[in-house]
Design an enzyme around this catalytic site. Structure first.
Site, short mmCIF file in Angstrom:
data_model
loop_
_atom_site.label_atom_id
_atom_site.label_comp_id
_atom_site.label_asym_id
_atom_site.label_seq_id
_atom_site.Cartn_x
_atom_site.Cartn_y
_atom_site.Cartn_z
N TYR A 135 0.86 -1.19 0.00
CA TYR A 135 0.00 0.00 0.00
C TYR A 135 0.90 1.24 0.00
O TYR A 135 1.50 1.58 1.01
CB TYR A 135 -0.88 -0.06 1.25
CG TYR A 135 -1.93 1.01 1.40
CD1 TYR A 135 -2.11 2.04 0.48
CD2 TYR A 135 -2.78 0.99 2.50
CE1 TYR A 135 -3.09 3.00 0.66
CE2 TYR A 135 -3.76 1.95 2.69
CZ TYR A 135 -3.91 2.95 1.77
OH TYR A 135 -4.87 3.91 1.95
N LYS A 163 -1.46 -1.21 -4.05
CA LYS A 163 -2.54 -0.23 -3.98
C LYS A 163 -1.84 1.11 -4.01
O LYS A 163 -1.09 1.44 -3.08
CB LYS A 163 -3.32 -0.42 -2.69
CG LYS A 163 -4.21 0.72 -2.32
CD LYS A 163 -5.12 0.27 -1.19
CE LYS A 163 -5.69 1.42 -0.40
NZ LYS A 163 -6.07 2.60 -1.15
N GLY A 187 -5.79 4.39 -6.14
CA GLY A 187 -6.18 4.81 -4.79
C GLY A 187 -6.99 6.09 -4.73
O GLY A 187 -7.88 6.21 -3.90
O1 SI3 Z 1 -7.01 2.54 2.81
C1 SI3 Z 1 -7.97 3.22 2.47
O2 SI3 Z 1 -8.90 3.43 3.21
C2 SI3 Z 1 -8.01 3.81 1.14
O3 SI3 Z 1 -8.22 3.12 0.18
C3 SI3 Z 1 -7.85 5.24 1.01
C4 SI3 Z 1 -8.20 5.78 -0.36
O4 SI3 Z 1 -7.15 5.60 -1.26
C5 SI3 Z 1 -8.53 7.23 -0.17
N1 SI3 Z 1 -7.31 8.00 0.00
C6 SI3 Z 1 -7.06 8.76 1.03
C7 SI3 Z 1 -5.77 9.49 1.05
O5 SI3 Z 1 -7.82 8.86 1.95
C8 SI3 Z 1 -9.31 7.77 -1.33
O6 SI3 Z 1 -10.43 6.98 -1.54
C9 SI3 Z 1 -9.72 9.22 -1.05
O7 SI3 Z 1 -10.46 9.27 0.14
C10 SI3 Z 1 -10.56 9.78 -2.16
O8 SI3 Z 1 -9.88 9.62 -3.37
C11 SI3 Z 1 -10.85 11.28 -1.91
O9 SI3 Z 1 -9.66 12.03 -1.98
#
Ligand code: SI3
Length: 290
Positions: A135, A163, A187
Site C-alpha cells: 500500500y 494499492k 487509490g
Molecule cells: O485505505 C484506504 O482506506 C483507502 O483506500 C484510502 C483511499 O485511497 C482514499 N485515499 C485517502 C488518502 O484517503 C481515497 O479513496 C480518497 O479518500 C478519495 O480519493 C478522496 O480524496
C-alpha cells in the site's frame, strides 16, 4: 488474479452512539455494496480508521467482515502497524478468518529507511501465508515508494500487487509495465480513469462506500473500450468529491451514509464532526444520489 480486478470499497468502520464498533451497520454497508456489484472489500484501511482502533477492535472488524461476506466476495485485510510483530499478529487473524490477501502501509513515524521498510514487508510475508498487496500512500505514511522500490517487492511471488494512492501515474505505469501480471489498484477516486488509463486493474476507494455503482460502471465501460462514455461519470463523481474535500472526506462519507439510512456514527477523536452548515452543503451536493 481475476478475483482482485474490480471495485473494492475501502470500508468505513461504523461505530454506535457509544463509540463502539457497530457490526449491524457494517452488515448494512457491505450488503448495499454487494448489491451494487463490487468485487470485494478492503477492510481496516485508512478509511476504516485503522490507527484509531484498539487491537481487539481491529481483530473483531476482520472477523465480522469475513462472517458477513461469507465467501461471496474477495476480502483484503489491511494489517499495517508501526510494529512488525503487531502487523503479523493482525495478518494471522486475517488468515484464520479466510481473507484472500493482506495489505499494509509502510511503517511510518520514525522515518524508517527503505531497507527497514523492505524487511518489514518480507517479515510479514514470511510469517503470514497470504499474498501481500503493498500500500503506497505517501500522503498519510510520509513514505514514497518509487517504481524501483516497488519492483523489489513485485519480483517476489508472495507480493501480488500494489494499492497506489499517489498521483505519480508515471510510477504506476512503470511498475505495471515491468510486472504486467501483478494487480494494481488505483487509490485516488477523483483520478480513477487516469489510473485505469495507466494500467490499474481496478480501484480501492473511500467514496465507493456510498457511490460504488459509479465506479463499477466506469470500470465496465473502460474494459469495453468506451472511455468517452466513462468520462462524464468521472466528472460527476468529482463534483461530489470536491465538496467532500472541502469539509473533510471521511466525516462527509459517514454523514452521507447516515442520509442513506446507514448510521455509521461519528469518526473517532481527535477527528471532529461536520457542522450543521457543512452537513447541509454535503446534502445539497449529493441529494441526487438518493
Ligand atoms: O485505505 C484506504 O482506506 C483507502 O483506500 C484510502 C483511499 O485511497 C482514499 N485515499 C485517502 C488518502 O484517503 C481515497 O479513496 C480518497 O479518500 C478519495 O480519493 C478522496 O480524496
Amino acid at each position: 488474479m481475476e478475483k482482485f480486478k474490480g471495485i473494492f470499497p475501502a470500508l468505513l468502520t461504523p461505530f454506535d452512539e457509544n463509540n463502539r464498533f457497530n457490526e449491524k451497520a457494517l452488515e448494512q454497508l457491505m450488503e448495499m455494496n454487494l448489491k451494487k456489484g463490487v468485487r470485494g472489500f478492503y477492510v481496516g484501511g485508512s478509511t476504516g480508521e485503522a490507527f484509531l482502533l484498539s487491537e481487539s477492535e481491529r481483530k473483531q472488524l476482520y472477523r465480522s467482515a469475513a462472517q458477513i461476506a461469507n465467501g461471496r466476495c474477495t476480502l483484503i485485510a489491511h494489517i499495517g502497524a508501526i510494529s512488525t510483530d503487531q502487523a503479523a499478529e493482525f495478518g494471522r487473524t486475517a488468515l484464520e478468518c479466510g481473507y484472500d490477501a493482506i495489505s499494509s502501509v509502510s511503517p511510518f513515524y520514525y522515518g524508517f529507511t527503505f531497507p527497514e521498510i523492505k524487511q518489514y514487508y518480507f517479515d510479514l510475508v514470511g510469517q503470514v501465508e497470504l499474498p501481500m498487496i503493498v500500500y503506497n500512500i505517501p500522503k498519510y505514511s510520509g513514505v514514497t515508494l518509487s517504481a524501483d522500490n516497488i519492483g523489489e517487492f513485485l519480483s517476489d511471488d508472495r507480493f501480488i500487487g500494489v494499492k497506489h494512492t499517489s498521483n505519480d501515474y508515471f510510477a504506476m505505469e512503470q511498475f505495471k509495465s515491468a510486472y504486467p501480471d501483478k494487480v494494481v489498484f488505483n487509490g485516488f477516486d477523483e483520478m480513477f480513469l487516469a489510473g485505469l488509463a495507466m494500467g490499474a486493474d481496478g480501484g480501492i476507494g473511500s467514496t465507493y462506500n456510498f457511490m460504488a455503482e459509479k465506479f463499477v460502471k466506469m470500470h465496465t465501460l473502460v474494459k469495453e473500450g468506451r472511455l468517452s462514455e466513462a468520462q462524464p461519470i468521472q466528472k460527476e463523481v468529482n463534483r461530489i468529491i470536491a465538496a467532500l474535500i472541502k469539509v473533510g472526506v471521511l466525516k462527509a462519507e459517514k454523514a452521507i451514509l447516515k442520509m442513506m439510512g446507514i448510521d455509521c456514527g461519528a469518526l473517532r477523536k481527535p477527528f471532529g464532526q461536520l457542522s450543521k452548515e457543512e452537513e447541509s452543503y454535503v446534502y445539497e451536493t449529493v441529494k441526487n444520489l438518493f
